[in-house]
Design a protein around this motif. Structure first.
Motif, PDB file in Angstrom:
ATOM      1  N   THR A 262     -74.381 -64.825  51.599  1.00 27.06           N
ATOM      2  CA  THR A 262     -74.744 -65.959  52.462  1.00 27.06           C
ATOM      3  C   THR A 262     -75.844 -66.857  51.884  1.00 27.06           C
ATOM      4  O   THR A 262     -76.155 -67.890  52.462  1.00 27.06           O
TER       5      THR A 262
ATOM      6  N   LYS B  92     -73.198 -72.985  53.011  1.00 27.94           N
ATOM      7  CA  LYS B  92     -73.329 -74.089  53.962  1.00 27.94           C
ATOM      8  C   LYS B  92     -72.321 -73.980  55.098  1.00 27.94           C
ATOM      9  O   LYS B  92     -72.631 -74.241  56.253  1.00 27.94           O
ATOM     10  N   ALA B  93     -71.089 -73.617  54.772  1.00 25.12           N
ATOM     11  CA  ALA B  93     -70.028 -73.546  55.786  1.00 25.12           C
ATOM     12  C   ALA B  93     -68.878 -72.737  55.215  1.00 25.12           C
ATOM     13  O   ALA B  93     -68.857 -72.413  54.016  1.00 25.12           O
TER      14      ALA B  93
ATOM     15  N   LYS C 254     -70.663 -66.463  61.614  1.00 27.75           N
ATOM     16  CA  LYS C 254     -69.391 -65.959  62.161  1.00 27.75           C
ATOM     17  C   LYS C 254     -68.547 -65.329  61.046  1.00 27.75           C
ATOM     18  O   LYS C 254     -67.940 -64.271  61.228  1.00 27.75           O
TER      19      LYS C 254
ATOM     20  N   SER D 251     -69.093 -71.267  61.026  1.00 27.81           N
ATOM     21  CA  SER D 251     -70.446 -71.051  60.522  1.00 27.81           C
ATOM     22  C   SER D 251     -70.501 -69.832  59.612  1.00 27.81           C
ATOM     23  O   SER D 251     -69.696 -68.904  59.752  1.00 27.81           O
TER      24      SER D 251
END
Length: 534
Positions: A168, A172-173, A158, A155
């Motif tokens: 950020t 998305k990932a 993290k 994520s």
């Protein structure tokens, strides 16, 4: 610090552990006939000299500048499989790169390489989707036999815990994979040292002014010592042109009509002070083929790289304002603005990738090694990747063994018989070395700081103990070169007496990290110059 200027040279004779003087080396080079003369002290030439000496050949290696003084110290500092090559379906190439990467970082030079986790951010509207990148990093880790864990997706939250400066917005990932990192200058120097320990004779700052011919065959070279002005020559049964961006320049000395064999691509990098700790690197896709890196390296942040055709004099390659703007703009895809302030830039550098000649975009060109034979019998080797430097040395050796007439084959040990993963000098567990330096470092001299102990352990391995002994014997050598860097003056004495450092830049740019940290002040440069004068 005045005591530093009177620190004597530790000696210039192999008998007491130091290398020969320049005059002694010139005399040795001019009197012997070598099986192989390697012209070019970048990693290709160094690796070939190392393997040839292991095979029992009488080897000489010369370079017009310093060892790893050009392209080989201007890399992205990575030992990597090459994730982007999966894009082009080069699965075998990635697997081979991974094999070499693991061999170097685990068995050959664990003291000079360190594992690095990479985060590949997937942004809304980016060139690749999360599913595709997730599958890509899984396949990438599978090709390294999952030696660095399984590539997976995490994520954004993290990822930002490990990289606080990660952007950020619209993230998305984040795909995760593992590779390795090094200080390219130190890795090259240790390989020079390995070549010398195997029997090679080496001299840097020795420029080729012409080639020697016997009945139309290239049988040596005329040289000029750039440090002392002396002119001399070297005779050899075979000459290898490993001059990187200058490969065609030397080919024209052999044959004035030689057609161009390579093209050059410039890669620029920026080094910045970090505004926060980075526990992972970022590899951000810019388009379908290109990735931009943000790498924690030597307590700094390394950004890059560019990839554009270069047609000028290789000696003039430099980082332009356009390069700087491009690197910062591309980094801004995934790095927050406060980390990209120009005020944080401490250093910039550019190198030239040597690519096979031909049309097409340089970013899509294969990073393959090409070995050619000229009309006078001189071999030229060009191209390739830092990660596969041992493989390149073996490739050239196999070519030497297969030459028409077998001029060297009967005198050399077959490459298949050489040790597969011979370690570089100083091999040791860096954590154990750092611990020993801290435990032993205080007797009888001043106590070593944890930063210095860690730095020595990860740049010299067990050879750190030789530097610690110098510091213990002379307290002036235990002092830091600059308060903001971990290096101590004993490293300058060591570079002068054991690592062929001749100029201030040899020491500050390639034997230590003072230049890349932006700490090569006028005061530091003057003291280093005085110390080199010995």
């Amino acid at each position: 610090m005045s005591t530093l200027q009177s620190v004597p040279a530790l000696g210039t004779h192999p008998a007491n552990g130091s290398h020969a003087s320049r005059a002694e080396t010139r005399e040795q080079l001019s009197k012997a006939t070598y099986d192989l003369l390697v012209i070019g002290g970048g990693i290709l030439g160094i690796s070939t000299a190392w393997h040839a000496a292991q095979a029992g050949l009488r080897v000489a290696l010369v370079d017009a500048g310093d060892f790893a003084g050009a392209t080989s110290s201007a890399s992205s500092k990575l030992l990597h499989g090459g994730l982007r090559y999966l894009q082009t379906g080069a699965v075998k190439l990635v697997a081979e790169n991974h094999f070499e990467r693991r061999a170097v970082s685990r068995q050959v030079a664990p003291h000079l390489a360190n594992p690095l986790t990479f985060y590949l951010p997937v942004y809304k509207g980016g060139p690749h989707g999360a599913a595709k990148l997730g599958a890509g990093v899984f396949a990438y880790s599978a090709l390294s036999a999952f030696g660095d864990g399984v590539g997976h997706v995490i994520s954004p939250a993290k990822a930002q815990r490990d990289v606080p400066e990660l952007r950020t917005d619209n993230l998305k990932a984040v795909a995760v994979y593992g590779d390795d990192q090094m200080n390219d200058s130190r890795m090259a120097l240790m390989t020079v040292r390995a070549a010398v320990e195997a029997g090679a004779t080496v001299l840097n700052h020795a420029e080729v002014t012409g080639l020697r011919f016997t009945q139309g065959r290239v049988t040596g070279a005329e040289l000029k010592d750039r440090m002392e002005g002396a002119e001399f020559g070297v005779n050899a049964r075979l000459v290898l042109n490993a001059t990187g961006p200058w490969v065609d320049h030397l080919r024209k000395m052999e044959d004035a009509n030689a057609a161009p064999s390579i093209r050059l691509s410039k890669g620029a990098h920026l080094v910045l002070k970090r505004t926060a700790p980075w526990k992972a690197a970022l590899a951000t896709p810019i388009d379908k083929y290109r990735i931009t890196f943000a790498l924690p390296w030597e307590d700094m942040l390394l950004l890059g790289t560019t990839d554009e055709e270069f047609e000028g004099d290789p000696a003039d390659v430099s980082v332009t304002e356009k390069d700087t703007a491009q690197i910062l703009d591309e980094a801004a895809f995934s790095v927050r603005d406060q980390q990209l302030s120009r005020d944080l830039i401490t250093y910039s550098f550019a190198g030239l990738r040597v690519l096979p000649g031909g049309p097409g975009n340089t970013s899509k060109a294969k990073r393959e090694t090409v070995v050619t034979e000229g009309s006078g019998g001189m071999l030229s080797v060009a191209g390739g990747k830092w990660t596969t430097f041992r493989h390149i040395g073996r490739t050239v050796m196999n070519k030497l063994a297969a030459l028409p007439g077998h001029p060297l084959a009967e005198d050399m040990e077959p490459i298949a018989h050489l040790p597969k993963k011979l370690p570089l000098p100083g091999i040791a567990n860096p954590n154990a070395v750092a611990h020993r330096l801290l435990v032993d470092g205080g007797t009888p001299g001043p106590r070593m700081s944890p930063e210095t102990a860690r730095h020595l352990a990860t740049h010299y391995g067990s050879l750190s103990f030789d530097i610690a002994r110098l510091a213990n014997e002379n307290p002036a050598l235990a002092e830091r070169i600059h308060p903001d860097a971990p290096e101590i003056w004993a490293q300058v004495a060591y570079a002068r007496d054991h690592e062929w450092a001749e100029t201030v830049d040899d020491v500050l740019r390639r034997r230590t990290t003072l230049t890349i940290r932006g700490l090569d002040t006028e005061d530091v440069r003057t003291k280093v110059k005085d110390m080199l004068a010995g």
